[in-house]
Design an enzyme around this catalytic site. Structure first.
Site, PDB file in Angstrom:
ATOM      1  N   ASN A 281       0.853  -1.197   0.000  1.00 52.86           N
ATOM      2  CA  ASN A 281       0.000   0.000   0.000  1.00 52.86           C
ATOM      3  C   ASN A 281       0.893   1.253   0.000  1.00 52.86           C
ATOM      4  O   ASN A 281       2.117   1.133   0.062  1.00 52.86           O
ATOM      5  CB  ASN A 281      -0.913  -0.065   1.234  1.00 52.86           C
ATOM      6  CG  ASN A 281      -0.113   0.143   2.502  1.00 52.86           C
ATOM      7  OD1 ASN A 281       1.034  -0.290   2.589  1.00 52.86           O
ATOM      8  ND2 ASN A 281      -0.692   0.802   3.471  1.00 52.86           N
ATOM      9  N   CYS A 283       1.982   3.603   2.081  1.00 52.14           N
ATOM     10  CA  CYS A 283       3.051   3.916   3.063  1.00 52.14           C
ATOM     11  C   CYS A 283       3.952   2.722   3.338  1.00 52.14           C
ATOM     12  O   CYS A 283       4.851   2.787   4.178  1.00 52.14           O
ATOM     13  CB  CYS A 283       2.419   4.478   4.323  1.00 52.14           C
ATOM     14  SG  CYS A 283       1.446   5.968   3.988  1.00 52.14           S
ATOM     15  N   GLU A 285       3.518  -0.364   4.610  1.00 53.05           N
ATOM     16  CA  GLU A 285       3.385  -1.308   5.728  1.00 53.05           C
ATOM     17  C   GLU A 285       2.560  -2.541   5.388  1.00 53.05           C
ATOM     18  O   GLU A 285       2.524  -3.484   6.151  1.00 53.05           O
ATOM     19  CB  GLU A 285       2.798  -0.596   6.963  1.00 53.05           C
ATOM     20  CG  GLU A 285       1.328  -0.193   6.878  1.00 53.05           C
ATOM     21  CD  GLU A 285       1.087   1.143   6.190  1.00 53.05           C
ATOM     22  OE1 GLU A 285       2.014   1.640   5.520  1.00 53.05           O
ATOM     23  OE2 GLU A 285      -0.021   1.692   6.321  1.00 53.05           O
TER      24      GLU A 285
END
Ligand code: UDP
Length: 582
Positions: A281, A283, A285
């Site tokens: 995704n 960011c 994580e």
């Protein structure tokens, strides 16, 4: 905008002014004229009721009142919060509850523009999207149907970027994207430089997908092959060290590109038979399969402490209970969620991934008198995350007994162990908004700065001090506005001699933490996290290319799944300047 008429009812909630502002601006329901028609408590009732309702099919329609209360209390006590789309959309017509999506981009005009459309629908609902552009044929290759030449992955990324720009006006929040290109794609050099200019492709974070083969070539200072994804043919080779140095230089220059270790993501791919994981995704994580989505939630560690005769310590019983509530909550979200596409509905429910993580970790260390920049801090990370991971898995196993394992369990790499309801349970999110609502430090990051001076419009100065530091200084009779101004100017309290050494040792900010400890902390959390860890390694402005390179190698050696670095002052307008917020 009017904050609504029932303001007095809101005072029960222990949220700060900042939190209220954030909630009012973007989360509370408004009528057609833009007037807020929901209270903060109303929001949490709406969310708790909607998510608890998912129990009904499993309990023969029994009342969910007690569960609703359990969820409501966990949220209003700021012990646990689900990701923003759940807070915004649960119990409302849109009903899209996940923060994370990955969409495939196949090598045809139809597929590319289908993905643009799908991303637009996801952004409209508050989700973020990740894409791998690695399957697109390189710039300059032949296009059979037209006799023309292909424009390549980077030019199509610009199309996704423009679409995001246009959608962001009408959506619930700014759409965010991750763009990934494998290091062996022929256009890799152009990709590494595509965000060289800070004003370019601003709706994307980009990461180079690194392979073990590439890392081995970097270490041996050899060459590696470039492969055309459309023909699978080797079309050239590059010096691995040269490419690695260019990646490091880009990251040093303005934080882009980051790197992700693709083979590591795939080692933890629970259902390899469904195909490889190509992207995360926005960011970083949450690694996901194409068309998979994931909902996240975070436990506020500040609320998981109790006073004992030895000072402040972790309340393990409370933490255990909160983890169980959170896993139950997040599993229910999968059922209640209204997915933007049927294919996403199907793929998500086949693996039932959830991502439980933490926020307020740095604040928790402060309260326990532990320095983030120390082996003791790293040990505290291991201790807390291993506990959450273990209890989280147990809770998911119990849910499997009541509700069945995730549908692909028998073909998953977990099939020889206890059946689980969720193929992954833990993820460390950035908690950009959640941490403001909860009033704690974000995710597992150190405190960025202890004092901010805000210039309010009428010319007055507002001094905002980290509450843990403020209380301690007041207790010792050291607090003064003048001292706070000095801290804000220096950005750190490390060199302020009036403050006793025992406080300075513990109250380290992001820039006092050495890059090495940033990485060690990330690796400690990664060890006990099914998915990945959102973390930025902060460097001072004077850091060198060699410093950045060493951190990359350390992250690789310590088992991180990716690295994001940021050198202070390396983007023209950064969101946070030490001690200065406008
Ligand atoms: N995200 C997004 N747009 C944003 C912020 C976040 O799409 O403006 C997505 C993205 O996938 C990110 C995830 O939400 O990785 C989690 O971000 P964060 O924890 O900061 O979200 P919060 O729940 O605190 O709002």
């Amino acid at each position: 905008q009017s904050p609504g008429s029932k303001k007095e009812e809101r005072s029960e909630m222990p949220v700060s002014k900042n939190a209220e502002t954030v909630l009012e601006r973007r989360y509370l329901i408004r009528d057609e004229s833009g007037k807020v028609t929901e209270t903060v408590e109303g929001l949490f009732h709406r969310v708790a009721g909607s998510i608890a309702g998912a129990d009904k099919p499993y309990t023969g329609g029994a009342s969910t009142e007690a569960l609703e209360k359990e969820f409501y209390e966990a949220m209003t006590n700021l012990e646990f919060l689900p990701n923003s789309p759940t807070l915004m959309n649960a119990g409302r017509p849109l009903g899209q509850l996940s923060a994370c999506f990955v969409l495939p981009v196949a090598d045809s005009m139809e597929d590319i523009f289908e993905a643009v459309k799908q991303a637009a629908l996801i952004h409209k609902s508050g989700g973020g999207t990740g894409f791998s552009f690695s399957r697109l044929r390189p710039c300059g290759s032949a296009v059979k149907s037209t006799g023309g030449v292909a424009s390549g992955p980077i030019s199509f990324m610009r199309v996704f970027n423009m679409a995001t720009e246009a959608v962001k006006q009408g959506g619930t929040r700014r759409g965010a994207n991750m763009g990934i290109l494998r290091v062996d794609h022929p256009d890799i050099l152009e990709f590494i430089d595509c965000k060289k200019n800070n004003a370019d492709i601003t709706n994307f974070n980009i990461s180079v997908g690194i392979t073990e083969e590439f890392m081995a070539a970097v270490i041996a200072d050899g060459e590696y092959d470039l492969v055309d994804p459309s023909t699978k043919k080797v079309v050239g080779s590059l010096g691995a060290k040269m490419v690695y140095d260019k990646i490091v230089e880009g990251a040093w220059r303005n934080g882009e590109p980051g790197i992700i270790f693709l083979d590591r993501l795939n080692r933890d791919n629970v259902v390899p038979g469904q195909g490889p994981i190509e992207s995360t995704n926005p960011c970083g994580e949450q690694p996901l399969l194409p068309y998979e989505s994931c909902n996240l939630g975070s436990i506020n560690l500040v609320k998981m402490l109790k006073q004992s005769k030895n000072g402040c310590e972790v309340d393990w019983e409370k933490l255990e209970k909160t983890v169980r509530t959170a896993v139950h909550f997040l599993d229910n979200v999968i059922d209640v969620n209204k997915y933007p596409l049927d294919k996403i509905d199907e793929t998500t429910k086949a693996t039932r991934k959830i991502g439980l993580g933490v926020m307020g970790f740095a604040d928790m260390l402060l309260l326990r008198g532990i320095s983030y920049n120390s082996d003791e801090g790293v040990a505290a990370a291991r201790e807390i995350m291993s506990f959450i991971n273990r209890v989280g898995h147990e809770a998911s196993e119990e849910l499997a007994q009541q509700r069945g394992a995730f549908p692909l369990f028998e073909e998953s790499i977990l099939k020889d162990g206890a059946a689980r309801r969720n193929s992954t349970v833990t993820t460390i999110a950035p908690t950009g908004t959640l941490s403001i609502i909860a009033g704690c430090s974000s995710g597992v990051e150190p405190v960025f700065a202890y004092v901010f001076i805000r210039n309010v419009m009428d010319g007055t100065e507002l001094i905002e001090v980290n509450p843990v530091l403020k209380q301690l200084l007041e207790e010792r009779g050291l607090y003064s506005d003048e001292l706070m101004r000095r801290i804000s100017k220096e950005g750190t309290i490390a060199h302020i001699e009036e403050i006793p050494e025992d406080i300075r040792r513990v109250f380290v900010c992001a820039h006092d933490v050495t890059p090495e400890y940033h990485v060690k902390m990330q690796a400690a959390f990664q060890e006990y996290t099914d998915n990945a860890v959102s973390k930025t390694v902060n460097f001072g402005h004077t850091a060198t290319l060699e410093d950045v390179s060493q951190v990359y190698m350390l992250a690789y050696r310590l088992g991180c799944k990716g690295v994001t670095i940021y050198r202070d002052g390396s983007r023209d307008s950064q969101v946070l300047n030490i001690g200065k917020v406008n």
